[in-house]
Design an enzyme around this catalytic site. Structure first.
Site, PDB file in Angstrom:
ATOM      1  N   LYS A  86       0.845  -1.201   0.000  1.00  0.00           N
ATOM      2  CA  LYS A  86       0.000   0.000   0.000  1.00  0.00           C
ATOM      3  C   LYS A  86       0.877   1.247   0.000  1.00  0.00           C
ATOM      4  O   LYS A  86       2.025   1.202   0.454  1.00  0.00           O
ATOM      5  CB  LYS A  86      -0.898   0.022   1.253  1.00  0.00           C
ATOM      6  CG  LYS A  86      -1.879  -1.113   1.301  1.00  0.00           C
ATOM      7  CD  LYS A  86      -3.051  -0.844   0.376  1.00  0.00           C
ATOM      8  CE  LYS A  86      -3.992  -2.029   0.364  1.00  0.00           C
ATOM      9  NZ  LYS A  86      -4.854  -2.080  -0.801  1.00  0.00           N
ATOM     10  N   HIS A 104      13.591  -3.150  -2.986  1.00  0.00           N
ATOM     11  CA  HIS A 104      12.901  -3.430  -4.242  1.00  0.00           C
ATOM     12  C   HIS A 104      13.664  -4.544  -4.977  1.00  0.00           C
ATOM     13  O   HIS A 104      14.891  -4.494  -5.059  1.00  0.00           O
ATOM     14  CB  HIS A 104      12.842  -2.163  -5.110  1.00  0.00           C
ATOM     15  CG  HIS A 104      12.053  -2.358  -6.355  1.00  0.00           C
ATOM     16  ND1 HIS A 104      10.669  -2.312  -6.367  1.00  0.00           N
ATOM     17  CD2 HIS A 104      12.432  -2.667  -7.616  1.00  0.00           C
ATOM     18  CE1 HIS A 104      10.239  -2.572  -7.594  1.00  0.00           C
ATOM     19  NE2 HIS A 104      11.289  -2.783  -8.370  1.00  0.00           N
TER      20      HIS A 104
END
Ligand code: GRF
Length: 191
Positions: A86, A104
């Site tokens: 989110k 990431h």
């Protein structure tokens, strides 16, 4: 002792690696896990490791005053995003300015941005015929993907590489690097 909060939405293997790394550490510990998904694997990880757990409702995230108050009660002073799906509200990013990092699963700026998460990243990497991939650990700023890159590590993509095999390689890299880089960053910002 620096108190870390880990935000995660999924299996939570990185959250576990962080909990274990900091379980016997002089400078920091994982104080709480925050998730938006009550069914995520990370919920069990928090419970099994006796780490405070907060499951947040979307409304609590879009107006994060209470969440920030709860994090203050837990004396959180460093935030790690480990697969949190989110959007982090700007108030939270400002509150933890310079003290929030994200991981990431690609070599940013390649294969980042909206919709690039989980297996989608690895699918895109393979479809582009890349010869290598890797991980990026970066600061979280108001322009989410533009935070300063703190660390990258690479892995080779083999000819027979599949999304699953690449995901596995990336996870291994993450587990071996993320806790150490987190500790280094905590030392930099808190000294
Ligand atoms: C990791 O690959 C991380 O790079 C990404 O989300 C994934 C989370 O995996 N942001 P896990 O839940 O820690 O296993």
């Amino acid at each position: 002792m620096i108190h870390i909060a880990v935000f995660a939405s999924g299996t939570g293997t990185n959250a576990l690696a962080l909990i274990q790394h900091f379980s016997n550490n002089k400078i920091a510990k994982v104080e709480m896990i925050i998730t938006n998904n009550p069914h995520a694997g990370v919920v069990k990880i928090a419970e099994e490791n006796n780490v405070a757990l907060k499951v947040i409702h979307p409304d609590e995230l879009s107006a994060p005053k209470n969440l920030i108050a709860l994090m203050d009660i837990h004396q959180i002073s460093f935030v790690v995003l480990a697969g949190f799906l989110k959007k982090i509200p700007v108030e939270l990013i400002r509150h933890f300015h310079g003290r929030m990092i994200n991981i990431h699963p690609s070599l940013l700026p390649k294969f980042g941005g909206k919709g690039m998460y989980g297996h989608k990243v690895h699918e895109a990497v393979l479809a582009a015929g890349e010869k290598e991939s890797g991980i990026t650990i970066h600061e979280v700023t108001e322009n989410y993907d533009e935070g300063k890159i703190l660390f990258q590590a690479k892995c080779v993509i083999d000819k027979a590489e599949t999304v699953d095999s690449l995901a596995q390689k990336i996870h291994q890299l993450e587990h071996s690097c993320f806790p150490k880089v987190t500790e280094e960053q905590i030392q930099i910002v808190h000294t």
